[in-house]
Design an enzyme around this catalytic site. Structure first.
Site, PDB file in Angstrom:
ATOM      1  N   CYS A 234      -2.405   9.144   3.138  1.00 23.12           N
ATOM      2  CA  CYS A 234      -2.108   8.598   1.805  1.00 23.12           C
ATOM      3  C   CYS A 234      -3.178   8.986   0.800  1.00 23.12           C
ATOM      4  O   CYS A 234      -2.878   9.331  -0.335  1.00 23.12           O
ATOM      5  CB  CYS A 234      -1.988   7.081   1.879  1.00 23.12           C
ATOM      6  SG  CYS A 234      -3.397   6.288   2.650  1.00 23.12           S
TER       7      CYS A 234
ATOM      8  N   GLU B 270      -6.579  -4.074   0.871  1.00 19.08           N
ATOM      9  CA  GLU B 270      -6.761  -4.329   2.299  1.00 19.08           C
ATOM     10  C   GLU B 270      -8.158  -3.932   2.724  1.00 19.08           C
ATOM     11  O   GLU B 270      -8.677  -2.907   2.265  1.00 19.08           O
ATOM     12  CB  GLU B 270      -5.775  -3.488   3.120  1.00 19.08           C
ATOM     13  CG  GLU B 270      -4.452  -4.163   3.330  1.00 19.08           C
ATOM     14  CD  GLU B 270      -3.518  -3.357   4.239  1.00 19.08           C
ATOM     15  OE1 GLU B 270      -3.860  -2.233   4.640  1.00 19.08           O
ATOM     16  OE2 GLU B 270      -2.438  -3.881   4.529  1.00 19.08           O
TER      17      GLU B 270
ATOM     18  N   GLU C 238       0.897  -1.176   0.000  1.00 19.19           N
ATOM     19  CA  GLU C 238       0.000   0.000   0.000  1.00 19.19           C
ATOM     20  C   GLU C 238       0.925   1.212   0.000  1.00 19.19           C
ATOM     21  O   GLU C 238       1.528   1.542   1.032  1.00 19.19           O
ATOM     22  CB  GLU C 238      -0.866   0.009   1.264  1.00 19.19           C
ATOM     23  CG  GLU C 238      -1.778  -1.191   1.418  1.00 19.19           C
ATOM     24  CD  GLU C 238      -3.010  -1.121   0.530  1.00 19.19           C
ATOM     25  OE1 GLU C 238      -3.308  -0.037   0.014  1.00 19.19           O
ATOM     26  OE2 GLU C 238      -3.647  -2.167   0.339  1.00 19.19           O
TER      27      GLU C 238
END
Ligand code: NAD
Length: 482
Positions: free
Chosen positions: A282, A456, A248
């Protein structure tokens, strides 16, 4: 504080440590051991034994223990939130939310693991009519979880809770700037019944600890959330032993405002999405693509909204905006802002580093395609690069002109346009009428292109943390010979 290796509170084998500071004040909080390669090897050896114990523990028992961990985290929410806020400058309201989410993730995977089924095949294949074939999901073995500084507890829990629920042993490597709260959460899990060789945590240099984990044949999978540079390095190391890699990574998410947008909403969610966690998220909007007819009004509104933010002590309930993680991080944002200005952007507000780790929310107008901030430059701070566009096609082209692809926000009253644009964006998730700074715990979260590999979320990670074995009962249905 010490590491958790094989059920013991451990120092580094050579006694080395590093300091953890209060991000907002730069005052000393504690030291952590700086693990040596030998320490990491010790953890790997212990985990190889732990994985057998844990895989043989029935899922109802693993789930019961994870539920107890969740309750214990909830019971200590305020203490953990204050610890998190102090070590990273995250405002206390956001820190409380992160700890609450940590407990929810533990519960989510505990519940899901009990219902993570295999498959049964049909008798479609000629000649196999008398066979029964079913599959079971089995653990991978030992999973290394390497996590970033920005949501240190939540993002690591997404990994270790899933890995544990699925029956794996886990070695956690926290970020070095702020490992303390995550280490406390791991201590809580150990105290609630997760065996000491099943959940371990090793602190220290990313290159040393992460390097040993990524290279070791004793690790079966590595799950990293972090920068694209580190993800690429880990994938290279992991390839030698063909271990599974879940990544990620970085993002430069677009926020696209069309001329029919509800402008008040567009301004409010642009600011809240960008300044959350002082811009260190993010999936926060990092490029603001604004339709020409509404650009001036949007920019004016954003600057006004930024002016209302209360900066200050992250532990104060009334503070809206805390510090960045470190002086180095603040200097990096400063240099990225200067780089963008040198390429032609116009500074409208902010552009100022203060009190060592604070960076004033900054609006940069006249950012254009071809400039780094419009493409691959991820600015991990409260900066609003404004990019004007004239047509829908142009907006999509600018949005996709990056190596990244995490999430996006599309602001328009026209649902047809929203869906059309969403379907053309090269990214893992699109939020309609808010920013892409959104994560539902169940949602398959992750990115296209160099933002990563895998997804995820409670709906998907158990698949990634297990492997599927086929059991074939050959000729079991064949009638007895008379
Ligand atoms: P980072 O890559 O610097 O560090 C992440 C982790 O990797 C840390 O634990 C670090 O110690 C470790 N590490 C560093 N070098 C290593 C190496 N050579 N081998 C193995 N491990 C190593 O990232 P960061 O600064 O902590 O986090 C910010 C970055 O993470 C941003 O790019 C952000 O976009 C990204 N991020 C992505 C997501 C997502 O879900 N896609 C979520 C959060 C953060």
């Amino acid at each position: 504080m010490k590491m958790h290796i094989d059920g013991k509170q451990s120092d580094a084998s050579d006694g080395a440590t590093f300091a953890v500071l209060n991000s907002a004040t730069q005052e000393f909080i504690d030291t952590m051991p700086r693990a040596t390669e030998r320490d990491v090897q010790t953890a790997i050896t212990a985990a190889r034994a732990g994985k057998r114990i844990w895989a043989a523990t029935p899922v109802h028992e693993r789930a019961r223990i994870l539920m107890a961990c969740a309750d214990a985290v909830d019971a200590r929410r305020e203490e953990l939130a204050r610890s998190l806020s102090t070590e990273m400058g995250k405002i206390i309201r956001e820190a409380r939310s992160e700890i609450r989410v940590c407990a929810q993730i533990l519960r989510g995977f505990a519940e899901k693991a009990g219902h993570h089924y295999g498959q049964t095949m049909t008798d479609y294949q000629i000649g196999a009519e008398n066979d029964i074939i079913f599959t079971r999901r089995e653990p991978l073995g030992v999973v290394a979880c390497i996590s970033p500084f920005n949501y240190p507890v939540e993002l690591c829990t997404q990994k270790f809770a899933a890995a544990l629920a699925a029956g794996n042993a886990v070695i956690v490597k926290p970020a070095s700037d702020n490992p303390l709260t995550l280490m406390k959460v791991i201590g809580i899990c150990l105290s609630r019944g997760v065996p000491g060789n099943v959940l371990q945590a090793v602190t220290g240099s990313g290159a040393v600890v992460g390097g040993v984990l990524a290279n070791s044949a004793g690790i079966d999978a590595i799950s990293l959330t972090g920068s694209t540079e580190v993800g690429v390095a880990i994938a290279g190391h992991a390839a030698k032993t063909l271990k599974r890699v879940f990544l990620e990574l970085g993002g430069n998410d677009p926020y696209i405002v069309f001329d029919d947008a509800e402008l008040e909403l567009a301004i409010r969610d642009a600011v809240s999405g960008r300044v959350q966690n002082a811009g260190q998220t993010c999936c926060s909007p990092k490029r603001f693509l604004v339709h020409k007819p509404v650009k001036e009004a949007f920019v004016k509104g954003v600057i006004e909204q930024i002016g209302k933010l209360r900066h200050g002590d992250p532990l104060d309930d009334t503070t809206d905006f805390g510090s960045l993680i470190s002086p180095r991080a603040a200097e990096e944002v400063q240099s990225q802002v200067e780089q963008t200005i040198s390429q032609g952007a116009k500074l409208l507000c902010g552009g100022r580093l203060y009190d060592k780790t604070y960076y004033a929310p900054t609006v940069l107008d006249r950012v254009r395609s071809g400039m780094d901030a419009a493409g691959d430059l991820e600015i991990f701070g409260p900066v609003f690069p404004i990019i004007e566009f004239s047509t829908e096609d142009e907006a999509v082209a600018i949005a996709n002109a990056t190596r990244y692809g995490l999430q996006a926000g599309v602001i328009t009253r026209d649902m047809g346009r929203a869906m059309r644009v969403a379907s053309r964006l090269e990214c893992g998730g699109v939020v309609v009428n808010s920013s892409g700074n959104y994560r539902h715990l169940d949602q398959p979260f992750g990115g296209y292109k160099m933002t990563g590999v895998g997804r995820e979320g409670v709906s998907v990670t158990l698949n990634e943390m297990t492997q599927e074995k086929s059991y074939i009962l050959k000729n079991i249905l064949r009638p007895p010979r008379s």
